[in-house]
Design a protein around this motif. Structure first.
Motif, PDB file in Angstrom:
ATOM      1  N   GLY A  52      -9.468   5.804  -4.049  1.00 36.90           N
ATOM      2  CA  GLY A  52     -10.763   5.104  -4.198  1.00 36.90           C
ATOM      3  C   GLY A  52     -11.112   4.613  -2.703  1.00 36.90           C
ATOM      4  N   CYS A  53     -12.098   3.843  -3.158  1.00 38.37           N
ATOM      5  CA  CYS A  53     -12.464   2.985  -1.955  1.00 38.37           C
ATOM      6  C   CYS A  53     -11.250   2.199  -1.185  1.00 38.37           C
ATOM      7  CB  CYS A  53     -13.603   1.709  -2.064  1.00 38.37           C
ATOM      8  SG  CYS A  53     -14.147   0.894  -1.026  1.00 38.37           S
ATOM      9  N   PHE A  54     -11.115   2.468   0.136  1.00 40.10           N
ATOM     10  CA  PHE A  54      -9.828   1.838   0.795  1.00 40.10           C
ATOM     11  C   PHE A  54      -9.842   0.562   1.012  1.00 40.10           C
ATOM     12  CE2 PHE A  54     -12.048   3.999   4.977  1.00 40.10           C
ATOM     13  CZ  PHE A  54     -12.716   3.070   4.922  1.00 40.10           C
ATOM     14  N   TRP A  55     -10.981  -0.339   0.730  1.00 43.00           N
ATOM     15  CA  TRP A  55     -10.660  -1.785   0.891  1.00 43.00           C
ATOM     16  C   TRP A  55      -9.869  -2.402  -0.315  1.00 43.00           C
ATOM     17  CZ3 TRP A  55     -16.883  -2.533   0.150  1.00 43.00           C
ATOM     18  CH2 TRP A  55     -17.637  -2.423   1.488  1.00 43.00           C
ATOM     19  N   GLY A  56     -10.016  -1.840  -1.574  1.00 45.69           N
ATOM     20  CA  GLY A  56      -9.035  -2.438  -2.605  1.00 45.69           C
ATOM     21  C   GLY A  56      -7.553  -1.831  -2.335  1.00 45.69           C
ATOM     22  N   VAL A  57      -7.330  -0.660  -1.828  1.00 43.05           N
ATOM     23  CA  VAL A  57      -6.118  -0.035  -1.821  1.00 43.05           C
ATOM     24  C   VAL A  57      -5.350  -1.082  -0.848  1.00 43.05           C
ATOM     25  CG1 VAL A  57      -4.680   1.776  -1.305  1.00 43.05           C
ATOM     26  CG2 VAL A  57      -6.974   2.201  -2.452  1.00 43.05           C
ATOM     27  N   GLU A  58      -6.035  -1.169   0.508  1.00 39.40           N
ATOM     28  CA  GLU A  58      -5.355  -1.939   1.535  1.00 39.40           C
ATOM     29  C   GLU A  58      -5.390  -3.471   1.038  1.00 39.40           C
ATOM     30  OE1 GLU A  58      -6.382  -2.958   6.166  1.00 39.40           O
ATOM     31  OE2 GLU A  58      -7.868  -3.248   4.639  1.00 39.40           O
ATOM     32  N   GLY A  59      -6.005  -4.007   0.176  1.00 36.39           N
ATOM     33  CA  GLY A  59      -6.032  -5.257  -0.223  1.00 36.39           C
ATOM     34  C   GLY A  59      -4.919  -5.594  -1.260  1.00 36.39           C
ATOM     35  N   VAL A  60      -4.676  -4.700  -1.991  1.00 34.75           N
ATOM     36  CA  VAL A  60      -3.566  -4.937  -2.892  1.00 34.75           C
ATOM     37  C   VAL A  60      -2.271  -4.922  -2.136  1.00 34.75           C
ATOM     38  CG1 VAL A  60      -2.263  -3.762  -4.809  1.00 34.75           C
ATOM     39  CG2 VAL A  60      -4.632  -4.312  -4.993  1.00 34.75           C
ATOM     40  N   PHE A  61      -2.199  -3.774  -1.275  1.00 34.10           N
ATOM     41  CA  PHE A  61      -0.821  -3.651  -0.508  1.00 34.10           C
ATOM     42  C   PHE A  61      -0.568  -4.772   0.627  1.00 34.10           C
ATOM     43  CE2 PHE A  61      -0.864   0.983  -1.704  1.00 34.10           C
ATOM     44  CZ  PHE A  61       0.367   1.099  -2.908  1.00 34.10           C
ATOM     45  N   SER A  62      -1.768  -5.282   0.855  1.00 39.64           N
ATOM     46  CA  SER A  62      -1.447  -6.464   1.560  1.00 39.64           C
ATOM     47  C   SER A  62      -1.036  -7.660   0.964  1.00 39.64           C
ATOM     48  CB  SER A  62      -2.947  -6.735   2.413  1.00 39.64           C
ATOM     49  OG  SER A  62      -3.314  -5.594   3.205  1.00 39.64           O
ATOM     50  N   HIS A  63      -0.894  -7.537  -0.133  1.00 43.40           N
ATOM     51  CA  HIS A  63      -0.385  -8.710  -0.930  1.00 43.40           C
ATOM     52  C   HIS A  63       1.073  -8.595  -1.482  1.00 43.40           C
ATOM     53  CE1 HIS A  63      -3.374 -11.961  -1.046  1.00 43.40           C
ATOM     54  NE2 HIS A  63      -4.403 -10.938  -1.230  1.00 43.40           N
ATOM     55  N   VAL A  64       1.708  -7.013  -1.265  1.00 41.32           N
ATOM     56  CA  VAL A  64       2.975  -6.878  -1.773  1.00 41.32           C
ATOM     57  C   VAL A  64       3.942  -7.178  -0.657  1.00 41.32           C
ATOM     58  CG1 VAL A  64       4.415  -4.914  -2.415  1.00 41.32           C
ATOM     59  CG2 VAL A  64       1.861  -4.963  -3.006  1.00 41.32           C
ATOM     60  N   LYS A  65       4.940  -7.939  -1.505  1.00 40.44           N
ATOM     61  CA  LYS A  65       6.280  -8.343  -0.356  1.00 40.44           C
ATOM     62  C   LYS A  65       6.930  -7.099  -0.056  1.00 40.44           C
ATOM     63  CE  LYS A  65       7.319 -12.612  -2.983  1.00 40.44           C
ATOM     64  NZ  LYS A  65       8.266 -13.262  -3.919  1.00 40.44           N
ATOM     65  N   GLY A  66       7.472  -7.001   1.164  1.00 40.66           N
ATOM     66  CA  GLY A  66       7.868  -5.807   2.046  1.00 40.66           C
ATOM     67  C   GLY A  66       7.032  -5.137   2.465  1.00 40.66           C
ATOM     68  N   VAL A  67       5.692  -5.268   2.373  1.00 42.92           N
ATOM     69  CA  VAL A  67       4.837  -4.298   3.285  1.00 42.92           C
ATOM     70  C   VAL A  67       4.594  -5.020   4.575  1.00 42.92           C
ATOM     71  CG1 VAL A  67       2.263  -3.715   3.298  1.00 42.92           C
ATOM     72  CG2 VAL A  67       3.583  -3.451   1.120  1.00 42.92           C
ATOM     73  N   LYS A  68       4.777  -4.385   5.735  1.00 41.78           N
ATOM     74  CA  LYS A  68       4.653  -5.042   6.818  1.00 41.78           C
ATOM     75  C   LYS A  68       3.510  -4.847   7.765  1.00 41.78           C
ATOM     76  CE  LYS A  68       8.942  -6.723   6.626  1.00 41.78           C
ATOM     77  NZ  LYS A  68       9.027  -8.108   6.461  1.00 41.78           N
ATOM     78  N   ALA A  69       2.799  -3.687   7.045  1.00 38.95           N
ATOM     79  CA  ALA A  69       1.230  -3.358   7.775  1.00 38.95           C
ATOM     80  C   ALA A  69       0.560  -2.406   6.673  1.00 38.95           C
ATOM     81  CB  ALA A  69       1.514  -2.495   9.248  1.00 38.95           C
ATOM     82  N   ALA A  70      -0.771  -2.409   6.899  1.00 37.30           N
ATOM     83  CA  ALA A  70      -1.496  -1.906   5.860  1.00 37.30           C
ATOM     84  C   ALA A  70      -2.697  -1.263   6.620  1.00 37.30           C
ATOM     85  CB  ALA A  70      -1.996  -2.480   4.468  1.00 37.30           C
ATOM     86  N   MET A  71      -3.183  -0.244   6.862  1.00 36.64           N
ATOM     87  CA  MET A  71      -4.410   0.189   7.672  1.00 36.64           C
ATOM     88  C   MET A  71      -5.177   1.176   6.724  1.00 36.64           C
ATOM     89  SD  MET A  71      -4.663   2.034  11.282  1.00 36.64           S
ATOM     90  CE  MET A  71      -4.332   0.392  12.194  1.00 36.64           C
ATOM     91  N   SER A  72      -6.726   0.836   6.794  1.00 39.66           N
ATOM     92  CA  SER A  72      -7.486   1.600   6.074  1.00 39.66           C
ATOM     93  C   SER A  72      -7.772   3.015   7.212  1.00 39.66           C
ATOM     94  CB  SER A  72      -8.891   1.146   5.735  1.00 39.66           C
ATOM     95  OG  SER A  72      -8.524   0.151   4.744  1.00 39.66           O
ATOM     96  N   GLY A  73      -8.079   4.111   6.337  1.00 34.43           N
ATOM     97  CA  GLY A  73      -8.271   5.147   7.361  1.00 34.43           C
ATOM     98  C   GLY A  73      -8.534   6.575   6.710  1.00 34.43           C
ATOM     99  N   TYR A  74      -8.735   7.754   7.161  1.00 37.74           N
ATOM    100  CA  TYR A  74      -9.222   8.769   6.537  1.00 37.74           C
ATOM    101  C   TYR A  74      -7.990  10.020   6.689  1.00 37.74           C
ATOM    102  CZ  TYR A  74     -13.123   6.366   7.745  1.00 37.74           C
ATOM    103  OH  TYR A  74     -14.327   5.438   8.003  1.00 37.74           O
ATOM    104  N   HIS A  75      -7.656  10.689   5.881  1.00 32.30           N
ATOM    105  CA  HIS A  75      -6.701  11.747   5.676  1.00 32.30           C
ATOM    106  C   HIS A  75      -7.325  12.866   4.794  1.00 32.30           C
ATOM    107  CE1 HIS A  75      -3.161  13.808   4.045  1.00 32.30           C
ATOM    108  NE2 HIS A  75      -2.678  13.535   5.349  1.00 32.30           N
ATOM    109  N   GLY A  76      -6.736  13.972   5.591  1.00 34.62           N
ATOM    110  CA  GLY A  76      -7.201  15.410   5.020  1.00 34.62           C
ATOM    111  C   GLY A  76      -8.047  16.144   5.658  1.00 34.62           C
ATOM    112  N   GLY A  77      -8.874  15.609   6.542  1.00 39.72           N
ATOM    113  CA  GLY A  77      -9.889  16.396   7.222  1.00 39.72           C
ATOM    114  C   GLY A  77      -9.277  16.094   8.876  1.00 39.72           C
ATOM    115  N   ASN A  78     -10.240  16.692   9.698  1.00 39.60           N
ATOM    116  CA  ASN A  78     -10.170  16.921  11.158  1.00 39.60           C
ATOM    117  C   ASN A  78     -10.542  15.581  11.754  1.00 39.60           C
ATOM    118  OD1 ASN A  78     -12.709  17.210  11.764  1.00 39.60           O
ATOM    119  ND2 ASN A  78     -12.449  19.463  11.165  1.00 39.60           N
ATOM    120  N   ALA A  79     -10.344  15.595  13.047  1.00 43.82           N
ATOM    121  CA  ALA A  79     -10.672  14.288  14.064  1.00 43.82           C
ATOM    122  C   ALA A  79     -12.252  14.190  14.167  1.00 43.82           C
ATOM    123  CB  ALA A  79     -10.034  14.495  15.410  1.00 43.82           C
TER     124      ALA A  79
END
Length: 227
Positions: A52-79
């Motif tokens: 879904g919306c990457f704001w929340g996905v990034e937000g949750v993982f940014s609060h998980v211990k052991g996660v060192k980096a989290a970046m929102s982006g696009y996957h599946g299509g082309n440049a």
């Protein structure tokens, strides 16, 4: 203190942000602990999640211990279509996604899957999450190596027969193509905009759910990347 967005970025959010709704936030669930434990060697690993919306996905993982980096982006299509305006059309093959770097000695891939399906994404929804509808909001797992693929495949099968969800599991596994970072104003959006209406209604409750269900995995401080 919340950082003020550039004028153009703010206009972009007003015209093409994640869709708001008068509905209440999604309920959290306690996904089952994985029977197939990830066998990962020491050293930082990378994983990609679409939910879904990457704001929340990034937000949750940014609060998980052991996660060192989290970046929102696009996957599946082309440049050519790896931008918010094009992806929002829903016909680019891109999904809004988040690439994370994690330490498997602190949090394993199977534990990340459990967190993802407990508080981030509803695996019974096809081409939508929460108030956001379209193929760009599909939930998908994107394994980065053979071990992640094996763990993800086993976990989805386990979820199907777990009895936790009363509808079929439709989240799929997608082959990794290329991850394209989203525009700068999308990065760390939850941390920059804690009073944003969408964040308050849809994403902040996910972080609360993480803390409630998995306190041992929860990190109070938001991991901010140098973006």
């Amino acid at each position: 203190m919340m950082r003020v967005l550039p004028i153009l970025a703010a206009l972009g959010l007003a015209l093409a942000g994640c869709q708001g709704s008068a509905a209440s936030a999604e309920e959290i669930v306690r996904a089952p602990a994985a029977k197939r434990i990830a066998n990962e060697e020491a050293g930082l690993k990378t994983a990609v999640f679409a939910g879904g919306c990457f704001w929340g996905v990034e937000g949750v993982f940014s609060h998980v211990k052991g996660v060192k980096a989290a970046m929102s982006g696009y996957h599946g299509g082309n440049a050519a279509t790896a931008n918010y305006k094009a992806t929002s059309s829903g016909v680019t093959e891109h999904a809004e996604a988040v690439r994370i770097v994690y330490d498997p000695m602190v949090v394993r891939y199977d534990e990340l899957l459990r967190i993802f399906f407990s508080v981030v994404a509803d695996p019974t929804l096809r081409n939508r999450q929460g108030p956001d509808v379209g193929a760009q909001y599909r939930a998908a797992l994107v394994p980065m190596n053979a071990e992640q693929r094996a763990v993800a495949t086993a976990y989805l099968k386990q979820m199907q027969v777990s009895g936790v969800w009363d509808k079929p599991i439709v989240t799929g596994i997608e082959k990794y193509r290329k991850f394209y970072p989203a525009e700068r104003y999308h990065q760390d959006f939850m941390a920059k905009n804690p009073r944003h209406g969408y964040i308050l209604r849809w994403d902040a409750p996910k972080v609360v759910g993480l803390k409630k269900l998995y306190p041992d995995n929860y990190r109070a401080t938001y991991l901010r990347d140098a973006k």
